[in-house]
Design a protein around this motif. Sequence first.
Motif, PDB file in Angstrom:
ATOM      1  N   ARG A 162       0.831  -1.198   0.000  1.00 29.19           N
ATOM      2  CA  ARG A 162       0.000   0.000   0.000  1.00 29.19           C
ATOM      3  C   ARG A 162       0.871   1.255   0.000  1.00 29.19           C
ATOM      4  O   ARG A 162       2.001   1.242   0.484  1.00 29.19           O
ATOM      5  CB  ARG A 162      -0.935  -0.004   1.206  1.00 29.19           C
ATOM      6  CG  ARG A 162      -1.986  -1.100   1.125  1.00 29.19           C
ATOM      7  CD  ARG A 162      -2.887  -1.159   2.346  1.00 29.19           C
ATOM      8  NE  ARG A 162      -4.026  -2.039   2.106  1.00 29.19           N
ATOM      9  CZ  ARG A 162      -3.977  -3.363   2.247  1.00 29.19           C
ATOM     10  NH1 ARG A 162      -2.851  -3.942   2.616  1.00 29.19           N
ATOM     11  NH2 ARG A 162      -5.051  -4.099   2.009  1.00 29.19           N
ATOM     12  N   LEU A 163       0.311   2.327  -0.526  1.00 25.45           N
ATOM     13  CA  LEU A 163       1.040   3.599  -0.600  1.00 25.45           C
ATOM     14  C   LEU A 163       0.887   4.309   0.733  1.00 25.45           C
ATOM     15  O   LEU A 163       0.138   5.261   0.886  1.00 25.45           O
ATOM     16  CB  LEU A 163       0.499   4.438  -1.758  1.00 25.45           C
ATOM     17  CG  LEU A 163       1.336   5.644  -2.196  1.00 25.45           C
ATOM     18  CD1 LEU A 163       2.782   5.246  -2.452  1.00 25.45           C
ATOM     19  CD2 LEU A 163       0.732   6.271  -3.446  1.00 25.45           C
ATOM     20  N   PHE A 167       4.902   4.140  -8.696  1.00 26.13           N
ATOM     21  CA  PHE A 167       3.875   3.257  -8.133  1.00 26.13           C
ATOM     22  C   PHE A 167       2.803   2.951  -9.177  1.00 26.13           C
ATOM     23  O   PHE A 167       2.295   1.829  -9.248  1.00 26.13           O
ATOM     24  CB  PHE A 167       3.223   3.913  -6.910  1.00 26.13           C
ATOM     25  CG  PHE A 167       2.444   2.958  -6.043  1.00 26.13           C
ATOM     26  CD1 PHE A 167       3.046   2.344  -4.954  1.00 26.13           C
ATOM     27  CD2 PHE A 167       1.115   2.668  -6.309  1.00 26.13           C
ATOM     28  CE1 PHE A 167       2.333   1.452  -4.155  1.00 26.13           C
ATOM     29  CE2 PHE A 167       0.388   1.784  -5.525  1.00 26.13           C
ATOM     30  CZ  PHE A 167       1.007   1.175  -4.440  1.00 26.13           C
ATOM     31  N   TRP A 168       2.488   3.938 -10.011  1.00 26.19           N
ATOM     32  CA  TRP A 168       1.467   3.753 -11.034  1.00 26.19           C
ATOM     33  C   TRP A 168       2.048   3.106 -12.300  1.00 26.19           C
ATOM     34  O   TRP A 168       1.516   2.142 -12.825  1.00 26.19           O
ATOM     35  CB  TRP A 168       0.832   5.099 -11.378  1.00 26.19           C
ATOM     36  CG  TRP A 168      -0.240   5.015 -12.428  1.00 26.19           C
ATOM     37  CD1 TRP A 168      -0.135   5.316 -13.759  1.00 26.19           C
ATOM     38  CD2 TRP A 168      -1.586   4.563 -12.238  1.00 26.19           C
ATOM     39  NE1 TRP A 168      -1.323   5.101 -14.400  1.00 26.19           N
ATOM     40  CE2 TRP A 168      -2.238   4.636 -13.486  1.00 26.19           C
ATOM     41  CE3 TRP A 168      -2.314   4.113 -11.126  1.00 26.19           C
ATOM     42  CZ2 TRP A 168      -3.571   4.273 -13.665  1.00 26.19           C
ATOM     43  CZ3 TRP A 168      -3.637   3.753 -11.299  1.00 26.19           C
ATOM     44  CH2 TRP A 168      -4.252   3.832 -12.558  1.00 26.19           C
ATOM     45  N   HIS A 169       3.177   3.613 -12.763  1.00 30.12           N
ATOM     46  CA  HIS A 169       3.700   3.198 -14.066  1.00 30.12           C
ATOM     47  C   HIS A 169       4.470   1.876 -14.033  1.00 30.12           C
ATOM     48  O   HIS A 169       4.700   1.290 -15.090  1.00 30.12           O
ATOM     49  CB  HIS A 169       4.573   4.301 -14.654  1.00 30.12           C
ATOM     50  CG  HIS A 169       3.804   5.510 -15.076  1.00 30.12           C
ATOM     51  ND1 HIS A 169       2.930   5.493 -16.141  1.00 30.12           N
ATOM     52  CD2 HIS A 169       3.754   6.776 -14.550  1.00 30.12           C
ATOM     53  CE1 HIS A 169       2.375   6.690 -16.270  1.00 30.12           C
ATOM     54  NE2 HIS A 169       2.861   7.486 -15.324  1.00 30.12           N
ATOM     55  N   LEU A 170       4.835   1.408 -12.854  1.00 25.70           N
ATOM     56  CA  LEU A 170       5.541   0.127 -12.781  1.00 25.70           C
ATOM     57  C   LEU A 170       4.656  -1.023 -13.260  1.00 25.70           C
ATOM     58  O   LEU A 170       5.159  -2.084 -13.640  1.00 25.70           O
ATOM     59  CB  LEU A 170       6.029  -0.137 -11.350  1.00 25.70           C
ATOM     60  CG  LEU A 170       7.080  -1.238 -11.148  1.00 25.70           C
ATOM     61  CD1 LEU A 170       8.324  -0.981 -11.991  1.00 25.70           C
ATOM     62  CD2 LEU A 170       7.449  -1.356  -9.684  1.00 25.70           C
ATOM     63  N   PRO A 187      -3.211  11.087  -3.338  1.00 29.31           N
ATOM     64  CA  PRO A 187      -4.564  10.932  -2.776  1.00 29.31           C
ATOM     65  C   PRO A 187      -5.473  10.067  -3.639  1.00 29.31           C
ATOM     66  O   PRO A 187      -6.250   9.265  -3.115  1.00 29.31           O
ATOM     67  CB  PRO A 187      -5.077  12.376  -2.689  1.00 29.31           C
ATOM     68  CG  PRO A 187      -3.845  13.197  -2.569  1.00 29.31           C
ATOM     69  CD  PRO A 187      -2.829  12.510  -3.431  1.00 29.31           C
ATOM     70  N   TRP A 188      -5.377  10.199  -4.967  1.00 24.70           N
ATOM     71  CA  TRP A 188      -6.220   9.396  -5.855  1.00 24.70           C
ATOM     72  C   TRP A 188      -5.867   7.919  -5.718  1.00 24.70           C
ATOM     73  O   TRP A 188      -6.746   7.063  -5.635  1.00 24.70           O
ATOM     74  CB  TRP A 188      -6.043   9.845  -7.302  1.00 24.70           C
ATOM     75  CG  TRP A 188      -7.072   9.286  -8.252  1.00 24.70           C
ATOM     76  CD1 TRP A 188      -8.205   9.886  -8.686  1.00 24.70           C
ATOM     77  CD2 TRP A 188      -7.038   7.988  -8.883  1.00 24.70           C
ATOM     78  NE1 TRP A 188      -8.903   9.067  -9.543  1.00 24.70           N
ATOM     79  CE2 TRP A 188      -8.212   7.891  -9.687  1.00 24.70           C
ATOM     80  CE3 TRP A 188      -6.162   6.912  -8.856  1.00 24.70           C
ATOM     81  CZ2 TRP A 188      -8.510   6.761 -10.442  1.00 24.70           C
ATOM     82  CZ3 TRP A 188      -6.461   5.773  -9.604  1.00 24.70           C
ATOM     83  CH2 TRP A 188      -7.620   5.706 -10.393  1.00 24.70           C
ATOM     84  N   ILE A 189      -4.574   7.619  -5.713  1.00 22.88           N
ATOM     85  CA  ILE A 189      -4.142   6.227  -5.563  1.00 22.88           C
ATOM     86  C   ILE A 189      -4.588   5.662  -4.221  1.00 22.88           C
ATOM     87  O   ILE A 189      -5.109   4.544  -4.138  1.00 22.88           O
ATOM     88  CB  ILE A 189      -2.613   6.123  -5.720  1.00 22.88           C
ATOM     89  CG1 ILE A 189      -2.201   6.424  -7.167  1.00 22.88           C
ATOM     90  CG2 ILE A 189      -2.109   4.732  -5.307  1.00 22.88           C
ATOM     91  CD1 ILE A 189      -0.699   6.445  -7.398  1.00 22.88           C
ATOM     92  N   GLN A 190      -4.404   6.435  -3.158  1.00 20.88           N
ATOM     93  CA  GLN A 190      -4.782   5.961  -1.833  1.00 20.88           C
ATOM     94  C   GLN A 190      -6.283   5.733  -1.718  1.00 20.88           C
ATOM     95  O   GLN A 190      -6.728   4.875  -0.945  1.00 20.88           O
ATOM     96  CB  GLN A 190      -4.305   6.950  -0.770  1.00 20.88           C
ATOM     97  CG  GLN A 190      -2.781   6.974  -0.616  1.00 20.88           C
ATOM     98  CD  GLN A 190      -2.301   8.041   0.348  1.00 20.88           C
ATOM     99  OE1 GLN A 190      -2.928   9.082   0.508  1.00 20.88           O
ATOM    100  NE2 GLN A 190      -1.176   7.787   0.990  1.00 20.88           N
ATOM    101  N   GLU A 191      -7.065   6.472  -2.490  1.00 24.64           N
ATOM    102  CA  GLU A 191      -8.517   6.321  -2.438  1.00 24.64           C
ATOM    103  C   GLU A 191      -9.022   5.170  -3.305  1.00 24.64           C
ATOM    104  O   GLU A 191      -9.955   4.452  -2.922  1.00 24.64           O
ATOM    105  CB  GLU A 191      -9.185   7.622  -2.877  1.00 24.64           C
ATOM    106  CG  GLU A 191     -10.722   7.551  -2.853  1.00 24.64           C
ATOM    107  CD  GLU A 191     -11.390   8.838  -3.294  1.00 24.64           C
ATOM    108  OE1 GLU A 191     -12.623   8.849  -3.431  1.00 24.64           O
ATOM    109  OE2 GLU A 191     -10.670   9.849  -3.492  1.00 24.64           O
TER     110      GLU A 191
END
Length: 201
Positions: free
Chosen positions: A81-82, A113-116, A140-144
């Motif tokens: 988790r981020l 975290f997103w592009h991997l 915040p978007w990723i965590q949500e």
Amino acid sequence: MKSLRITFFVVSLPSQTNINTAMDKHLDFFNYDGCLIHYEGRIQNICQAKMYGEESIAKPILLLAIIDSITDGEIVINQIRLTEELIERYGKLMKTYAKNLEYYSKTPIYNPFWHLQGDSFWHLYGAECIKEQKNTPSVPWIQEHVLYASVDEPLWILLQNESMRLQLRDYIIEHKLTDDFSNGKKIVEGLGVLAAILLAA
């Protein structure tokens, strides 16, 4: 006739009470050396953005942060988790290894975290909308919307073994954060000197 004996090995997820022993699991019949070689190759070939001769080290830094988090017992199952702890660790490692980078020294953690996930051994799980997200989202978007990320199961098994984990860590530092970076800097600096000579001529 000799009887055939089959032994089953059961590996349970570590709890908070046995984190220390979980960090050095070893599975018989698992090809650790072959798995290490395989993922060293996968990591060597990860996609890294380039700008003016500099290569982004964000993905290797994130992988290093995850390995260190596993070692310190902050990540104990294959659900990454981020968290604020991971963000802080990533930032410290970035400062250590990107001291001489001009363009990629402050790449935020949400980028790797997103592009991997484009490198096929990193997987994101969460809301359906993450499949439709085209642009790089914020923390915040990723965590949500992203529940967690996970790595391939063989890679996760590899990372539970201390010796293998440290070997992979050393490989990342040597091949993605030291040699490649230094060579890239030398090329850029060399081109700069050549340009200066040509302009002065």
